[in-house]
Design an enzyme around this catalytic site. Structure first.
Site, PDB file in Angstrom:
ATOM      1  N   ASN A 142      -8.096   2.656  -3.681  1.00  0.00           N
ATOM      2  CA  ASN A 142      -7.777   3.954  -4.291  1.00  0.00           C
ATOM      3  C   ASN A 142      -6.299   3.945  -4.695  1.00  0.00           C
ATOM      4  O   ASN A 142      -5.421   4.032  -3.840  1.00  0.00           O
ATOM      5  CB  ASN A 142      -8.059   5.051  -3.252  1.00  0.00           C
ATOM      6  CG  ASN A 142      -7.625   6.425  -3.712  1.00  0.00           C
ATOM      7  OD1 ASN A 142      -7.288   6.627  -4.883  1.00  0.00           O
ATOM      8  ND2 ASN A 142      -7.630   7.377  -2.790  1.00  0.00           N
ATOM      9  N   LYS A 152      -4.732   6.181  -6.308  1.00  0.00           N
ATOM     10  CA  LYS A 152      -4.169   7.543  -6.344  1.00  0.00           C
ATOM     11  C   LYS A 152      -3.355   7.724  -7.633  1.00  0.00           C
ATOM     12  O   LYS A 152      -3.735   7.164  -8.662  1.00  0.00           O
ATOM     13  CB  LYS A 152      -3.335   7.819  -5.086  1.00  0.00           C
ATOM     14  CG  LYS A 152      -4.133   7.504  -3.817  1.00  0.00           C
ATOM     15  CD  LYS A 152      -3.473   7.973  -2.558  1.00  0.00           C
ATOM     16  CE  LYS A 152      -4.357   7.612  -1.360  1.00  0.00           C
ATOM     17  NZ  LYS A 152      -3.860   8.109  -0.100  1.00  0.00           N
ATOM     18  N   HIS A 197     -11.839  13.608  -1.490  1.00  0.00           N
ATOM     19  CA  HIS A 197     -10.699  13.012  -0.775  1.00  0.00           C
ATOM     20  C   HIS A 197      -9.875  14.143  -0.155  1.00  0.00           C
ATOM     21  O   HIS A 197      -9.732  15.209  -0.749  1.00  0.00           O
ATOM     22  CB  HIS A 197      -9.846  12.188  -1.746  1.00  0.00           C
ATOM     23  CG  HIS A 197      -8.828  11.355  -1.038  1.00  0.00           C
ATOM     24  ND1 HIS A 197      -7.663  11.881  -0.546  1.00  0.00           N
ATOM     25  CD2 HIS A 197      -8.819  10.033  -0.707  1.00  0.00           C
ATOM     26  CE1 HIS A 197      -6.975  10.918   0.057  1.00  0.00           C
ATOM     27  NE2 HIS A 197      -7.659   9.784  -0.035  1.00  0.00           N
ATOM     28  N   GLU A 202      -6.830  14.583   0.006  1.00  0.00           N
ATOM     29  CA  GLU A 202      -5.723  15.045  -0.841  1.00  0.00           C
ATOM     30  C   GLU A 202      -6.213  16.065  -1.858  1.00  0.00           C
ATOM     31  O   GLU A 202      -5.422  16.888  -2.342  1.00  0.00           O
ATOM     32  CB  GLU A 202      -5.036  13.834  -1.512  1.00  0.00           C
ATOM     33  CG  GLU A 202      -4.177  13.086  -0.497  1.00  0.00           C
ATOM     34  CD  GLU A 202      -3.954  11.616  -0.790  1.00  0.00           C
ATOM     35  OE1 GLU A 202      -4.215  11.173  -1.919  1.00  0.00           O
ATOM     36  OE2 GLU A 202      -3.507  10.901   0.143  1.00  0.00           O
ATOM     37  N   GLU A 214     -12.113   9.156   6.677  1.00  0.00           N
ATOM     38  CA  GLU A 214     -10.658   9.022   6.565  1.00  0.00           C
ATOM     39  C   GLU A 214      -9.987  10.134   7.366  1.00  0.00           C
ATOM     40  O   GLU A 214      -9.819  11.255   6.862  1.00  0.00           O
ATOM     41  CB  GLU A 214     -10.229   9.141   5.100  1.00  0.00           C
ATOM     42  CG  GLU A 214     -10.833   8.105   4.197  1.00  0.00           C
ATOM     43  CD  GLU A 214      -9.978   7.879   2.957  1.00  0.00           C
ATOM     44  OE1 GLU A 214      -9.503   6.758   2.771  1.00  0.00           O
ATOM     45  OE2 GLU A 214      -9.757   8.841   2.200  1.00  0.00           O
ATOM     46  N   GLY A 248      -1.868   7.132   4.848  1.00  0.00           N
ATOM     47  CA  GLY A 248      -0.484   6.903   4.424  1.00  0.00           C
ATOM     48  C   GLY A 248       0.530   7.000   5.544  1.00  0.00           C
ATOM     49  O   GLY A 248       1.729   7.019   5.292  1.00  0.00           O
ATOM     50  N   SER A 253      -4.616   3.968   6.334  1.00  0.00           N
ATOM     51  CA  SER A 253      -3.689   2.917   6.778  1.00  0.00           C
ATOM     52  C   SER A 253      -4.372   1.578   7.076  1.00  0.00           C
ATOM     53  O   SER A 253      -3.988   0.892   8.014  1.00  0.00           O
ATOM     54  CB  SER A 253      -2.866   3.396   7.974  1.00  0.00           C
ATOM     55  OG  SER A 253      -2.039   4.482   7.585  1.00  0.00           O
TER      56      SER A 253
HETATM   57  P1  PGA Z   1      -3.820   4.693   2.780  1.00  0.00           P
HETATM   58  O1  PGA Z   1      -4.769   5.701   1.964  1.00  0.00           O
HETATM   59  O2  PGA Z   1      -4.574   3.378   2.868  1.00  0.00           O
HETATM   60  O3  PGA Z   1      -2.574   4.586   1.959  1.00  0.00           O
HETATM   61  O4  PGA Z   1      -3.610   5.297   4.126  1.00  0.00           O
HETATM   62  C1  PGA Z   1      -6.155   5.717   2.153  1.00  0.00           C
HETATM   63  C2  PGA Z   1      -6.792   6.769   1.278  1.00  0.00           C
HETATM   64  O5  PGA Z   1      -6.244   7.875   1.145  1.00  0.00           O
HETATM   65  O6  PGA Z   1      -7.869   6.532   0.694  1.00  0.00           O
END
Ligand code: PGA
Length: 255
Positions: A16, A18, A102, A104, A172, A178, A217
């Site tokens: 992803n 983003k 997601h 976010e 997640e 992140g 992560s």
């Molecule tokens: P990350 O993000 O691997 O940077 O923690 C995962 C995600 O949001 O899909």
């Protein structure tokens, strides 16, 4: 490979990007595809770039082992929704998959399970394969509510209309995204087992073969351990998917 109900299923590693990436970033995706052409991986691989890159990337990666998807769609098929993109548009641009729900988007845009469910249904109608994201907040975990929250998210975000159609769930935990923090392997296995249970309650035998990815992560140095955990059918990778080297090392860790 992961064994589900006596069947061997390929692990699924999804990147992803983003809101990262310009035209020059397509080189990273090309490098992943070239490495997989030279040395095929056991895992299924997809990259989810920003919408502006989908058309070009889908063209460049056609015929390679790397699939291309979008990061969101609107909950309605068409209409006066300035700035939004519908499922048919992503499909028309060359996407095969789409990430939905997601955290976010749930957190920044107030997307409820009901909205996510409507988006999943739009994806199905357009022939896009959804990855439906779920996951608890830090305070929900601290209050012992992780399982309850995730169960409800799966139940309410995955409409019965996708029964038997290809889709995945990505677990997640919001606090792991992140942050460099990850749950312990027993914590991941506990949540994945509870997701499997809801999927089977809801979709019957078809629920047994829905891949359950872990995200939050995932990095080259923890990927092998996470991907080997029970009921982990793959990984949804954010930050580490932006570098071909790191992403490939995670793909190779999927066995
Ligand atoms: P990350 O993000 O691997 O940077 O923690 C995962 C995600 O949001 O899909």
């Amino acid at each position: 490979m992961v064994e589900v109900s006596g069947r061997q299923i390929r692990k699924f590693v999804a990147g992803n990007w983003k809101m990262h990436g310009l035209g020059s970033s397509i080189g990273e995706a090309r490098a992943v595809a070239e490495s997989l052409a030279a040395e095929p991986a056991a895992a299924r691989v997809a990259i989810f770039p920003p919408a502006t890159l989908i058309h070009r990337m889908a063209g460049e990666l056609a015929g390679t082992a790397v699939e291309v998807g979008g990061q969101d769609i609107h909950a309605h098929a068409w209409g006066a929704y300035t700035g939004d993109i519908c499922a048919e548009m992503l499909k028309d641009a060359g996407a095969q998959l789409v990430i939905l729900g997601h955290s976010e988007r749930r957190n920044t845009y107030g997307e409820t399970n009901e909205v996510v469910s409507a988006k999943v249904d739009q994806a199905r109608r357009a022939g896009l394969e959804p990855i439906i994201c779920v996951g608890e907040s830090r305070s929900q975990r601290e209050h012992g509510r992780a399982i309850e929250v995730v169960r409800a998210q799966v139940k309410e975000s995955a409409p019965l209309s996708i029964a038997g159609k290809p889709f995945s769930i990505a677990y997640e935990p919001i606090w792991a995204i992140g942050s460099g923090l990850t749950p312990t392997i027993p914590q991941i296995e506990e949540v994945h087992a509870s997701i499997r249970k809801v999927l089977v309650e809801r979709f019957g035998a078809a629920g047994n073969v829905v891949p359950i990815l872990y995200g939050g992560s995932v990095k080259p140095d923890n990927a092998a351990e996470i991907l080997a955990a029970r009921e982990v059918g793959g990984a949804l990778v954010g930050g580490a998917s932006l570098s071909a080297t790191d992403f490939l090392s995670i793909i190779r860790a999927a066995g």
